[in-house]
Design an enzyme around this catalytic site. Structure first.
Site, PDB file in Angstrom:
ATOM      1  CG  ASP A  35      -2.109   0.945   1.060  1.00 36.54           C
ATOM      2  OD1 ASP A  35      -3.255   0.452   1.006  1.00 36.54           O
ATOM      3  OD2 ASP A  35      -1.881   2.176   0.976  1.00 36.54           O
ATOM      4  CG  LEU A  37       0.815   3.602   3.973  1.00 33.85           C
ATOM      5  CD1 LEU A  37       1.742   3.761   5.186  1.00 33.85           C
ATOM      6  CD2 LEU A  37      -0.480   2.921   4.410  1.00 33.85           C
ATOM      7  CG  ASP A 134     -22.278   0.363  -8.243  1.00 28.09           C
ATOM      8  OD1 ASP A 134     -21.373   1.186  -7.997  1.00 28.09           O
ATOM      9  OD2 ASP A 134     -23.344   0.331  -7.599  1.00 28.09           O
ATOM     10  CD  GLU A 135     -19.168   5.475  -8.099  1.00 25.77           C
ATOM     11  OE1 GLU A 135     -18.853   6.489  -8.736  1.00 25.77           O
ATOM     12  OE2 GLU A 135     -19.130   5.405  -6.854  1.00 25.77           O
ATOM     13  CE  LYS A 162     -11.862   0.599  -9.466  1.00 29.35           C
ATOM     14  NZ  LYS A 162     -10.774  -0.071  -8.696  1.00 29.35           N
ATOM     15  CE1 TYR A 215     -21.795  16.843  -1.011  1.00 33.71           C
ATOM     16  CE2 TYR A 215     -21.288  15.369  -2.833  1.00 33.71           C
ATOM     17  CZ  TYR A 215     -20.879  16.080  -1.721  1.00 33.71           C
ATOM     18  OH  TYR A 215     -19.565  16.040  -1.338  1.00 33.71           O
ATOM     19  CG  HIS A 301     -24.502  13.386  -7.671  1.00 35.87           C
ATOM     20  ND1 HIS A 301     -25.065  13.926  -6.546  1.00 35.87           N
ATOM     21  CD2 HIS A 301     -24.034  12.177  -7.301  1.00 35.87           C
ATOM     22  CE1 HIS A 301     -24.939  13.086  -5.536  1.00 35.87           C
ATOM     23  NE2 HIS A 301     -24.322  12.007  -5.975  1.00 35.87           N
TER      24      HIS A 301
HETATM   25  N1  LIG Z   1     -15.792   1.861  -1.107  1.00 41.71           N
HETATM   26  C1  LIG Z   1     -16.714   1.472  -1.961  1.00 41.71           C
HETATM   27  O1  LIG Z   1     -17.904   1.696  -1.741  1.00 41.71           O
HETATM   28  C2  LIG Z   1     -16.315   0.731  -3.209  1.00 41.71           C
HETATM   29  C3  LIG Z   1     -17.340   0.201  -4.014  1.00 41.71           C
HETATM   30  C4  LIG Z   1     -16.982  -0.526  -5.159  1.00 41.71           C
HETATM   31  C5  LIG Z   1     -15.653  -0.696  -5.477  1.00 41.71           C
HETATM   32  N2  LIG Z   1     -14.677  -0.150  -4.696  1.00 41.71           N
HETATM   33  C6  LIG Z   1     -13.284  -0.385  -5.083  1.00 41.71           C
HETATM   34  O2  LIG Z   1     -12.689  -1.111  -4.037  1.00 41.71           O
HETATM   35  C7  LIG Z   1     -11.311  -0.759  -3.929  1.00 41.71           C
HETATM   36  C8  LIG Z   1     -11.026  -0.337  -2.483  1.00 41.71           C
HETATM   37  O3  LIG Z   1     -11.862   0.756  -2.150  1.00 41.71           O
HETATM   38  P1  LIG Z   1     -11.816   1.429  -0.707  1.00 41.71           P
HETATM   39  O4  LIG Z   1     -13.114   2.051  -0.474  1.00 41.71           O
HETATM   40  O5  LIG Z   1     -11.245   0.467   0.253  1.00 41.71           O
HETATM   41  O6  LIG Z   1     -10.754   2.579  -0.971  1.00 41.71           O
HETATM   42  P2  LIG Z   1      -9.810   3.395   0.027  1.00 41.71           P
HETATM   43  O7  LIG Z   1      -9.640   4.733  -0.603  1.00 41.71           O
HETATM   44  O8  LIG Z   1     -10.314   3.312   1.421  1.00 41.71           O
HETATM   45  O9  LIG Z   1      -8.441   2.589  -0.020  1.00 41.71           O
HETATM   46  C9  LIG Z   1      -7.606   2.561  -1.149  1.00 41.71           C
HETATM   47  C10 LIG Z   1      -6.239   2.121  -0.687  1.00 41.71           C
HETATM   48  O10 LIG Z   1      -5.377   2.052  -1.849  1.00 41.71           O
HETATM   49  C11 LIG Z   1      -4.144   2.671  -1.520  1.00 41.71           C
HETATM   50  N3  LIG Z   1      -3.559   3.168  -2.766  1.00 41.71           N
HETATM   51  C12 LIG Z   1      -4.032   4.162  -3.568  1.00 41.71           C
HETATM   52  N4  LIG Z   1      -3.241   4.302  -4.643  1.00 41.71           N
HETATM   53  C13 LIG Z   1      -2.261   3.361  -4.535  1.00 41.71           C
HETATM   54  C14 LIG Z   1      -1.156   2.998  -5.335  1.00 41.71           C
HETATM   55  N5  LIG Z   1      -0.878   3.639  -6.479  1.00 41.71           N
HETATM   56  N6  LIG Z   1      -0.359   1.979  -4.936  1.00 41.71           N
HETATM   57  C15 LIG Z   1      -0.612   1.321  -3.758  1.00 41.71           C
HETATM   58  N7  LIG Z   1      -1.638   1.641  -2.957  1.00 41.71           N
HETATM   59  C16 LIG Z   1      -2.459   2.644  -3.338  1.00 41.71           C
HETATM   60  C17 LIG Z   1      -4.486   3.764  -0.527  1.00 41.71           C
HETATM   61  O11 LIG Z   1      -3.355   4.145   0.259  1.00 41.71           O
HETATM   62  C18 LIG Z   1      -5.575   3.086   0.301  1.00 41.71           C
HETATM   63  O12 LIG Z   1      -5.021   2.363   1.363  1.00 41.71           O
HETATM   64  C19 LIG Z   1     -11.076   0.360  -4.932  1.00 41.71           C
HETATM   65  O13 LIG Z   1     -10.470  -0.185  -6.065  1.00 41.71           O
HETATM   66  C20 LIG Z   1     -12.469   0.873  -5.259  1.00 41.71           C
HETATM   67  O14 LIG Z   1     -12.532   1.361  -6.572  1.00 41.71           O
HETATM   68  C21 LIG Z   1     -14.986   0.559  -3.571  1.00 41.71           C
END
Ligand SMILES: NC(=O)c1ccc[n+]([C@@H]2O[C@H](COP(=O)([O-])OP(=O)(O)OC[C@H]3O[C@@H](n4cnc5c(N)ncnc54)[C@H](O)[C@@H]3O)[C@@H](O)[C@H]2O)c1
Length: 361
Positions: A35, A37, A134-135, A162, A215, A301
């Site tokens: 990660d 971070l 899903d976006e 994405k 929003y 949005h």
């Molecule tokens: N949160 C949601 O509702 C949701 C829904 C559908 C899909 N997702 C997908 O799930 C995944 C995780 O989402 P989340 O909500 O946990 O996100 P988050 O933002 O909480 O966590 C993302 C993590 O990725 C790390 N990161 C970012 N860029 C990086 C890089 N270049 N190299 C290494 N680490 C990197 C960040 O430090 C962070 O720890 C994402 O790919 C997101 O698109 C999230």
């Protein structure tokens, strides 16, 4: 390390942190968390456990990835690493291109080179799972749902990045036969979510007696999924999913943002009655609902997301276990009991200000 090692990219973020915990609970092997971070990731989220190794680094760093793959020879690589906040993608899209497109591509390249030269048994057991959203399907008209066959129609720079990452993942399967899996989940909620997203932000603001910004007219619909249900689905896909297939993972619980905020007000009221909240009292307010404020909408949005997740139900027998209210109660309790975590992850990074109005930063 053994073939039971799982490389979890983005494991210090919200869903990744929950996924790592589930892997440990199930005794599925050792975990290497990679990660970068960013503001959203925090080493605090990575469990302190002898089975977990943490490496700080970028998925776009192909040399680092190649070294990790050679050293650990993972059975699975799961990619959660991404920039994830739509509002930030509106203000500043560059990091989204870097992590979600270039990062995914570099990760795929590193895996491709390692996988080609891995021993046959390792090659056959290996799976790469890209965690998508899903976006990518864009706004879904009332009465319809997006299935895995629906066209990609991303609206925000986040969704577009994405979608681009997804296309590379599928192209690496079509072109190089890389054993990939791709999932599209709906909006997650639960512990460890960075408090810039709707649910944790509203919970903290309610507890602190701060305004609850909604929003537009609050009528935008999202399908809410409790995070551990999502993580269980991901494990099933890794264990039994068909290589090259895509799986929608939904909660089946569509709510308008206004309904979500009202539910948060009601659940916070159960935990800390408004009459005992000193900050509300100081503002002369007697209910959490009085904190609601309608604010200018997010540009572009999407009005409604709604997923058809019949495929994963039928093929893998997965069902979400949490209904919205039980998941929300657990989430509100977690945030109320983890104020130190909230302070630590927000400090110097985000002061709960409005983002996503398209002002370049
Ligand atoms: N949160 C949601 O509702 C949701 C829904 C559908 C899909 N997702 C997908 O799930 C995944 C995780 O989402 P989340 O909500 O946990 O996100 P988050 O933002 O909480 O966590 C993302 C993590 O990725 C790390 N990161 C970012 N860029 C990086 C890089 N270049 N190299 C290494 N680490 C990197 C960040 O430090 C962070 O720890 C994402 O790919 C997101 O698109 C999230």
């Amino acid at each position: 390390m053994s073939e039971q090692t799982i490389l979890v990219c983005g494991g210090a973020g919200f869903i990744g942190a929950n996924f790592v915990r589930l892997v440990l609970e199930r005794g599925l092997g050792r975990v290497v968390v990679l990660d970068k971070l960013t503001y959203a990731g925090n080493a605090l989220n990575v469990p302190k456990d002898p089975r977990v190794a943490f490496v700080r680094g970028d998925i776009a760093d192909r040399e680092l990835l190649q070294a990790l793959l050679r050293e650990h020879g993972p059975r699975w690589v799961v990619n959660f690493a991404a920039e994830t906040h739509v509002d930030r993608s509106i203000d500043s899209p560059d990091p989204f291109l870097h992590s979600n497109v270039v990062g995914t591509f570099q990760l795929l390249e590193a895996i491709r080179h390692w996988w080609y030269s891995a021993p046959k048994a390792r090659r056959e057991a290996f799976r790469f799972l890209q965690v998508s959203t899903d976006e990518v399907y864009g706004s879904i008209p009332e009465g319809e749902t997006a299935s895995e066959g629906s066209p990609y129609r991303p609206s925000s720079p986040y969704a577009a990045s994405k979608a681009a990452g997804d296309h590379f993942v599928l192209a690496y399967h079509a072109t190089y036969r890389l054993p990939v899996l791709l999932t599209h989940s709906s909006n997650n909620f639960g512990p460890y979510q960075y408090p810039e997203k709707l649910i944790p932000l509203m919970i903290l603001n309610a507890l602190d007696g701060r305004d609850l910004p909604i929003y537009g007219d609050g009528g935008n619909v999202r399908d809410w999924l409790y995070v551990t249900d999502h993580c269980e689905a991901l494990l099933l896909v890794l264990e039994r999913g068909e290589i090259g297939a895509r799986y929608n993972i939904g909660g089946g619980q569509q709510k308008t943002n206004l309904e979500v905020v009202d539910a948060i007000c009601a659940v916070v009221q159960e935990l800390l009655p408004a009459s005992r909240n000193a900050q509300l009292f100081e503002r002369g307010l007697s209910t959490y609902e009085e904190l609601k404020r309608f604010v200018v909408d997010r540009p572009g949005h999407d009005r409604r997301y709604a997923l058809d997740f019949g495929y994963i139900r039928r093929e893998l027998g997965w069902e979400p276990r949490h209904d919205f209210l039980s998941g929300l109660r657990a989430t509100v309790r977690w945030y109320a009991e983890h104020r130190d975590w909230c302070r630590a992850v927000l400090a110097g990074r985000y002061d709960r200000e409005r983002l996503g109005l398209g002002r370049p930063v």
